[in-house]
Design a protein around this motif. Structure first.
Motif, PDB file in Angstrom:
ATOM      1  N   GLU A 136     -76.605  21.537 -37.374  1.00 49.53           N
ATOM      2  CA  GLU A 136     -75.123  21.367 -37.308  1.00 49.53           C
ATOM      3  C   GLU A 136     -74.591  22.276 -38.448  1.00 49.53           C
ATOM      4  O   GLU A 136     -74.827  22.343 -39.287  1.00 49.53           O
ATOM      5  CB  GLU A 136     -74.549  19.715 -37.494  1.00 49.53           C
ATOM      6  N   ARG A 154     -70.414  23.325 -39.789  1.00 48.56           N
ATOM      7  CA  ARG A 154     -69.069  23.029 -39.647  1.00 48.56           C
ATOM      8  C   ARG A 154     -68.302  24.070 -40.520  1.00 48.56           C
ATOM      9  O   ARG A 154     -68.725  24.481 -41.624  1.00 48.56           O
ATOM     10  CB  ARG A 154     -69.101  21.652 -40.798  1.00 48.56           C
ATOM     11  N   LYS A 188     -64.635  25.047 -41.697  1.00 46.55           N
ATOM     12  CA  LYS A 188     -63.336  24.335 -42.113  1.00 46.55           C
ATOM     13  C   LYS A 188     -62.135  25.243 -42.665  1.00 46.55           C
ATOM     14  O   LYS A 188     -62.631  26.017 -43.433  1.00 46.55           O
ATOM     15  CB  LYS A 188     -63.573  23.249 -42.901  1.00 46.55           C
ATOM     16  N   GLU A 213     -61.183  21.670 -38.450  1.00 44.75           N
ATOM     17  CA  GLU A 213     -62.805  21.852 -38.710  1.00 44.75           C
ATOM     18  C   GLU A 213     -63.325  21.691 -37.579  1.00 44.75           C
ATOM     19  O   GLU A 213     -63.351  20.768 -36.628  1.00 44.75           O
ATOM     20  CB  GLU A 213     -63.231  20.812 -39.870  1.00 44.75           C
ATOM     21  N   ILE A 273     -66.897  21.823 -35.489  1.00 43.60           N
ATOM     22  CA  ILE A 273     -68.358  21.144 -35.566  1.00 43.60           C
ATOM     23  C   ILE A 273     -69.202  21.743 -34.396  1.00 43.60           C
ATOM     24  O   ILE A 273     -68.854  21.321 -33.463  1.00 43.60           O
ATOM     25  CB  ILE A 273     -68.300  19.602 -35.760  1.00 43.60           C
TER      26      ILE A 273
END
Length: 290
Positions: free
Chosen positions: A209, A211, A213, A273, A275
């Protein structure tokens, strides 16, 4: 297995066997269950043929789009060049109104070239993914930051990687496409004096994963179902430096090609953000555990 009925027709049969035991646990026989799976097998074959046909159709469509986009670029570039030549050679002889018209033609032809470039990129992305080398997320981010360094400095932006990212080696095209578009958007759609983009990542037992942001303008609630649409701009044509609106559509196609997902959390005026979750394959799993 194939079974021939007394009436002569044949069927595909699935059989399962279970032992029959007496009170002392000794096997004295077997229970046999036979099931006609002819229709199920035929349905699977039909689905396989349909999938193959769809894959060929998609490949042909992508090839057509790529060729058409390539052929369209030449006349569009010609229009731009002619408009530029007229502006340069005949500027003093043209009324102000016609000068503005020629400038508009030149600007629109440039925008059309960018649209064609993005359409061609969208059509060939899966072909590029199949041939791509592998790299780590850190390598991909470093390559992207080096590539867009002038833009980052011009926008007074800072891009940071917080914590350790998964070490698995993945498609270089996949990772650079994701990070290039999301970092650029985080800086571009941003009205803060100090523009910030933060990247984090982690690996679970089955997924990687990431992210990304930013502290930008965020995404308005009425636009949240549209952000991944091809050529969908959520602002005016010239707002926030222009653009074609293809970046997130390309990212989504890349992620889904790898059986992954992309979602986002956003608050208007405070940032977004994104993901990205990608499956962890065997090679990546072994590398991420090193």
């Amino acid at each position: 297995m194939r079974y021939k009925h007394p009436d002569g027709h044949e069927a595909d049969i699935s059989m399962s066997f279970s032992p029959i035991r007496n009170l002392r646990g000794v096997v004295t026989g077997a229970a046999v269950v036979a099931q006609d799976v002819t229709e199920a097998k035929q349905a699977r074959e039909a689905q396989k043929l349909l999938n193959e046909k769809l894959a060929r159709s998609n490949e042909a469509l992508d090839q057509f789009v790529y060729i058409a986009a390539h052929d369209l670029k030449e006349p569009v570039r010609g229009v731009h060049n002619l408009a530029s030549i007229l502006l340069e050679d005949c500027l003093e002889e043209l009324d102000e109104e016609y000068q503005e018209d020629l400038k508009t033609i030149a600007e629109l032809s440039v925008r059309m070239e960018h649209l064609i470039d993005d359409l061609r990129e969208y059509s060939r992305i899966e072909r590029r993914l199949e041939k791509a080398d592998r790299c780590t997320p850190h390598q991909a981010i470093s390559a992207v930051l080096e590539e867009i360094d002038p833009f980052i400095k011009e926008q007074n932006a800072a891009v940071t990687v917080k914590g350790a990212l998964p070490a698995g080696r993945m498609s270089a095209v996949c990772l650079t496409t994701i990070f290039r578009n999301l970092i650029t958007n985080g800086i571009k759609y941003n009205e803060q004096e100090d523009k910030i983009v933060e990247i984090t990542g982690e690996a679970s037992a089955r997924h990687i994963e990431f992210r990304v942001k930013d502290n930008g303008i965020g995404i308005a609630p009425e636009h949240r179902t549209k952000v991944f649409d091809m050529f969908r701009r959520l602002h005016g044509t010239g707002a926030y430096g222009g653009g074609t609106g293809a970046g997130l559509a390309i990212v989504k196609r890349v992620v889904e090609h790898h059986d992954g997902t992309i979602t986002f959390e956003s608050e208007e005026g405070k940032g977004t953000e994104f993901i990205i979750r990608l499956p962890l394959i065997a090679e990546e799993e072994s590398n991420s555990n090193e």
